[in-house]
Design a protein around this motif. Structure first.
Motif, PDB file in Angstrom:
ATOM      1  N   GLY A   9       0.838  -1.275  -0.087  1.00  0.00           N
ATOM      2  CA  GLY A   9      -0.139  -0.107   0.006  1.00  0.00           C
ATOM      3  C   GLY A   9       0.749   1.298  -0.226  1.00  0.00           C
ATOM      4  N   SER A  10       0.416   2.113   0.751  1.00  0.00           N
ATOM      5  CA  SER A  10       1.230   3.532   0.777  1.00  0.00           C
ATOM      6  C   SER A  10       2.408   3.250   1.668  1.00  0.00           C
ATOM      7  N   TYR A  11       3.386   4.260   1.367  1.00  0.00           N
ATOM      8  CA  TYR A  11       4.839   4.116   1.923  1.00  0.00           C
ATOM      9  C   TYR A  11       4.623   4.050   3.272  1.00  0.00           C
ATOM     10  N   GLY A  12       5.564   2.664   3.789  1.00  0.00           N
ATOM     11  CA  GLY A  12       5.562   2.602   5.299  1.00  0.00           C
ATOM     12  C   GLY A  12       4.296   1.880   5.932  1.00  0.00           C
ATOM     13  N   SER A  13       3.455   1.471   4.979  1.00  0.00           N
ATOM     14  CA  SER A  13       2.199   0.908   5.632  1.00  0.00           C
ATOM     15  C   SER A  13       2.396  -0.616   6.157  1.00  0.00           C
ATOM     16  N   THR A  14       1.980  -0.976   7.234  1.00  0.00           N
ATOM     17  CA  THR A  14       1.887  -2.283   8.117  1.00  0.00           C
ATOM     18  C   THR A  14       0.536  -2.741   7.854  1.00  0.00           C
ATOM     19  N   ARG A  15      -0.196  -2.323   7.081  1.00  0.00           N
ATOM     20  CA  ARG A  15      -1.467  -2.834   7.063  1.00  0.00           C
ATOM     21  C   ARG A  15      -1.779  -3.192   5.374  1.00  0.00           C
ATOM     22  N   TYR A  16      -2.229  -4.287   5.199  1.00  0.00           N
ATOM     23  CA  TYR A  16      -2.779  -4.932   3.944  1.00  0.00           C
ATOM     24  C   TYR A  16      -4.287  -4.747   3.537  1.00  0.00           C
ATOM     25  N   ARG A  47      11.380   8.645  -0.167  1.00  0.00           N
ATOM     26  CA  ARG A  47      12.607   9.535   0.346  1.00  0.00           C
ATOM     27  C   ARG A  47      11.752  10.711   1.017  1.00  0.00           C
ATOM     28  N   PRO A  48      12.310  11.096   2.257  1.00  0.00           N
ATOM     29  CA  PRO A  48      13.464  10.353   3.036  1.00  0.00           C
ATOM     30  C   PRO A  48      13.214   9.062   3.453  1.00  0.00           C
ATOM     31  N   VAL A  49      14.435   8.272   3.486  1.00  0.00           N
ATOM     32  CA  VAL A  49      13.892   6.757   3.705  1.00  0.00           C
ATOM     33  C   VAL A  49      13.448   6.452   5.098  1.00  0.00           C
ATOM     34  N   LEU A  50      12.698   5.504   4.974  1.00  0.00           N
ATOM     35  CA  LEU A  50      12.164   4.711   6.067  1.00  0.00           C
ATOM     36  C   LEU A  50      13.432   4.337   7.114  1.00  0.00           C
ATOM     37  N   SER A  51      12.917   4.238   8.302  1.00  0.00           N
ATOM     38  CA  SER A  51      13.986   3.974   9.392  1.00  0.00           C
ATOM     39  C   SER A  51      13.940   2.157   9.531  1.00  0.00           C
ATOM     40  N   GLU A  52      15.114   1.855  10.053  1.00  0.00           N
ATOM     41  CA  GLU A  52      15.328  -0.034   9.980  1.00  0.00           C
ATOM     42  C   GLU A  52      13.960  -0.162  10.850  1.00  0.00           C
ATOM     43  N   GLU A  54      10.895   0.924  10.926  1.00  0.00           N
ATOM     44  CA  GLU A  54       9.695   0.721   9.977  1.00  0.00           C
ATOM     45  C   GLU A  54       9.532  -0.299   8.860  1.00  0.00           C
ATOM     46  N   VAL A  55      10.845  -0.166   8.473  1.00  0.00           N
ATOM     47  CA  VAL A  55      11.105  -1.524   7.347  1.00  0.00           C
ATOM     48  C   VAL A  55      10.936  -2.787   7.924  1.00  0.00           C
ATOM     49  N   ARG A  56      11.392  -3.045   9.025  1.00  0.00           N
ATOM     50  CA  ARG A  56      11.172  -4.456   9.810  1.00  0.00           C
ATOM     51  C   ARG A  56       9.653  -4.635  10.228  1.00  0.00           C
ATOM     52  N   ALA A  57       9.130  -3.636  10.576  1.00  0.00           N
ATOM     53  CA  ALA A  57       7.563  -3.545  11.012  1.00  0.00           C
ATOM     54  C   ALA A  57       6.646  -4.097   9.653  1.00  0.00           C
ATOM     55  N   MET A  58       7.004  -3.599   8.401  1.00  0.00           N
ATOM     56  CA  MET A  58       6.369  -3.892   7.239  1.00  0.00           C
ATOM     57  C   MET A  58       6.626  -5.319   6.980  1.00  0.00           C
ATOM     58  N   TRP A  59       7.802  -5.776   7.089  1.00  0.00           N
ATOM     59  CA  TRP A  59       8.047  -7.295   6.803  1.00  0.00           C
ATOM     60  C   TRP A  59       7.087  -8.052   7.749  1.00  0.00           C
ATOM     61  N   GLU A  60       7.297  -7.796   8.854  1.00  0.00           N
ATOM     62  CA  GLU A  60       6.389  -8.757   9.823  1.00  0.00           C
ATOM     63  C   GLU A  60       5.049  -8.685   9.535  1.00  0.00           C
ATOM     64  N   ARG A  96      17.484  -2.848   1.123  1.00  0.00           N
ATOM     65  CA  ARG A  96      17.980  -4.177   0.312  1.00  0.00           C
ATOM     66  C   ARG A  96      18.611  -5.159   1.218  1.00  0.00           C
ATOM     67  N   ALA A  97      19.507  -4.686   2.279  1.00  0.00           N
ATOM     68  CA  ALA A  97      20.035  -5.576   3.224  1.00  0.00           C
ATOM     69  C   ALA A  97      19.031  -6.438   4.128  1.00  0.00           C
ATOM     70  N   ILE A  98      18.109  -5.576   4.249  1.00  0.00           N
ATOM     71  CA  ILE A  98      16.965  -6.012   5.264  1.00  0.00           C
ATOM     72  C   ILE A  98      16.100  -7.188   4.295  1.00  0.00           C
ATOM     73  N   PHE A  99      15.710  -6.857   3.169  1.00  0.00           N
ATOM     74  CA  PHE A  99      15.264  -7.957   2.109  1.00  0.00           C
ATOM     75  C   PHE A  99      16.092  -9.160   2.405  1.00  0.00           C
ATOM     76  N   ALA A 100      17.410  -9.164   2.171  1.00  0.00           N
ATOM     77  CA  ALA A 100      18.063 -10.083   1.974  1.00  0.00           C
ATOM     78  C   ALA A 100      17.918 -10.981   3.399  1.00  0.00           C
ATOM     79  N   GLU A 101      18.083 -10.119   4.222  1.00  0.00           N
ATOM     80  CA  GLU A 101      18.173 -10.923   5.770  1.00  0.00           C
ATOM     81  C   GLU A 101      16.652 -11.663   5.718  1.00  0.00           C
ATOM     82  N   GLN A 102      15.704 -10.925   5.593  1.00  0.00           N
ATOM     83  CA  GLN A 102      14.306 -11.532   5.631  1.00  0.00           C
ATOM     84  C   GLN A 102      14.346 -12.883   4.884  1.00  0.00           C
TER      85      GLN A 102
END
Length: 287
Positions: A9-16, A47-52, A54-60, A96-102
Motif C-alpha cells: 500500500g502506501s509508503y511505510g504501511s503495515t496494513r494490507y 525519500r526521506p528513507v524509512l527507518s530500520e 519501520e522497514v522491519r515492521a512492514m516485513w513482519e 536491500r540488506a533487510i530484504f536479503a536478511e528476511q
C-alpha cells in the motif's frame, strides 16, 4: 503455480487490504505446488528513507499476512526483489540488506541450481521445470553477471521459467519506459528455450507472446491499478494461476472478483499490446 505481485500500500504501511488475505485464502484452497511473488511486497523506497524499525515492521506484517499462512500448509513461496522491497538505486542499501536478511531466513527447501546470491538472482528446479529469479529493480539491462549466470543455470531440457519485478517489454500505459528492455536478454531466452517470463510492476494482467516466449504481466493486489497499452479501463486486481505439463505451459488464468473465485475473461483484453519496444500478441490467440 500461483503468482502474486505488488501487494504493498502506501509508503511505510503495515496494513494490507482485505483483498490480500482473501487472495491468500483462495490460493491455499487451490493448493498449487508453488507460489511466486514478483515483487513489491512492502512499501519502501521512500525519500526521506524509512527507518530500520519501520522497514522491519512492514516485513513482519507481510509475513503474518502471506508467508506464514502459506508456510502452515506447506506451499513454498519464492520471491524476487521489487523496487519498493530492495531497490538497487543509491540510498536504499539498508532496505536491500533487510530484504536479503528476511528471505534468507525464510528460504524454502528446494533443489537449487544457483543460490549464491539468494534471494536476488537464483535458480532452482521443481517438477522438471527450471526457474530463475532475476534481480531487476532498476531500469535497463540486468546488472552484474546475471546474464552469464542465467546462461549457465538454465541450460538443459524441459520447461524454463524466469521471473522478475520489471518486465522485459512494456504492458501498461505511463510505464512504457519502466522495463528491462534488453534485446540481448530476449536472444538469451531463445538460446535457452525459455518458455515463460513472469513480471510485476506494471499493475496490469496480460498474457503476451512474442517469438516463442510467453510474457505474463501480473495485476496488483495492492494499490495503483493501471491501464494496459491499447485499453481504456484499469486492470482488475487478480492473481495468476499457471499449469505446466511435460511439454511446457498448458494454461494461464487470472482469478479476480470477490474472494477471487471468478476467472478473468481473457477475450476482454486487447488482442495485442503494441509499443515502440515490442508487439506482444495475446497468448490465447496464438495458433
Amino acid at each position: 503455480m500461483a503468482v502474486i505481485s505488488d501487494l504493498n500500500g502506501s509508503y511505510g504501511s503495515t496494513r494490507y487490504s482485505p483483498r490480500v488475505a482473501a487472495a491468500v485464502d483462495r490460493i491455499i484452497a487451490l493448493a498449487p505446488d508453488l507460489v511466486i511473488s514478483t515483487g513489491d511486497m512492502v512499501a519502501g523506497q521512500r525519500r526521506p528513507v524509512l527507518s530500520e524499525p519501520e522497514v522491519r515492521a512492514m516485513w513482519e506484517a507481510f509475513h503474518a499476512e502471506v508467508t506464514e499462512p502459506l508456510n502452515r500448509v506447506g506451499i513454498p513461496l519464492v520471491v524476487t526483489p521489487g523496487n519498493h522491497d530492495a531497490s538497487a538505486y543509491g540510498g536504499f542499501e539498508a532496505e536491500r540488506a533487510i530484504f536479503a536478511e528476511q528471505w534468507r531466513a525464510m528460504k524454502p527447501m528446494l533443489d537449487y541450481i544457483d543460490d549464491g546470491d539468494y534471494p536476488f538472482f537464483y535458480a532452482f528446479e521443481m517438477g522438471g521445470i527450471r526457474f530463475a529469479s532475476l534481480d531487476a529493480t532498476t531500469l535497463g539491462p540486468l546488472r552484474g553477471d546475471q546474464m552469464k549466470r542465467l546462461s549457465k543455470a538454465m541450460k538443459g531440457s524441459g520447461p524454463a521459467v524466469t521471473f522478475s519485478h520489471l518486465p522485459l517489454w512494456p504492458f501498461a500505459q505511463s510505464r512504457e519506459r519502466e522495463i528491462i528492455g534488453d534485446p540481448a536478454l530476449e536472444a538469451l531466452y531463445h538460446e535457452l528455450d525459455v518458455d515463460l517470463h513472469l513480471s510485476g510492476h506494471h499493475h496490469a494482467f496480460y498474457l503476451g507472446w512474442k517469438d516463442g516466449v510467453a510474457y505474463v504481466s501480473q495485476a496488483c493486489l495492492g494499490g495503483g491499478t493501471r491501464v494496459l497499452i491499447g485499453d481504456t479501463v484499469r486492470s482488475e486486481r487478480s492473481f495468476t494461476i499457471l499449469e505446466f505439463g511435460t511439454e511446457g505451459l498448458r494454461s494461464v488464468q487470472a482469478y479476480t472478483g470477490p474472494g477471487f473465485r471468478e476467472l478473468l475473461d481473457q477475450s476482454s483484453l486487447p488482442p495485442q499490446v503494441i509499443s515502440p519496444k515490442a508487439t506482444l500478441q495475446r497468448l490465447d490467440l496464438v495458433k
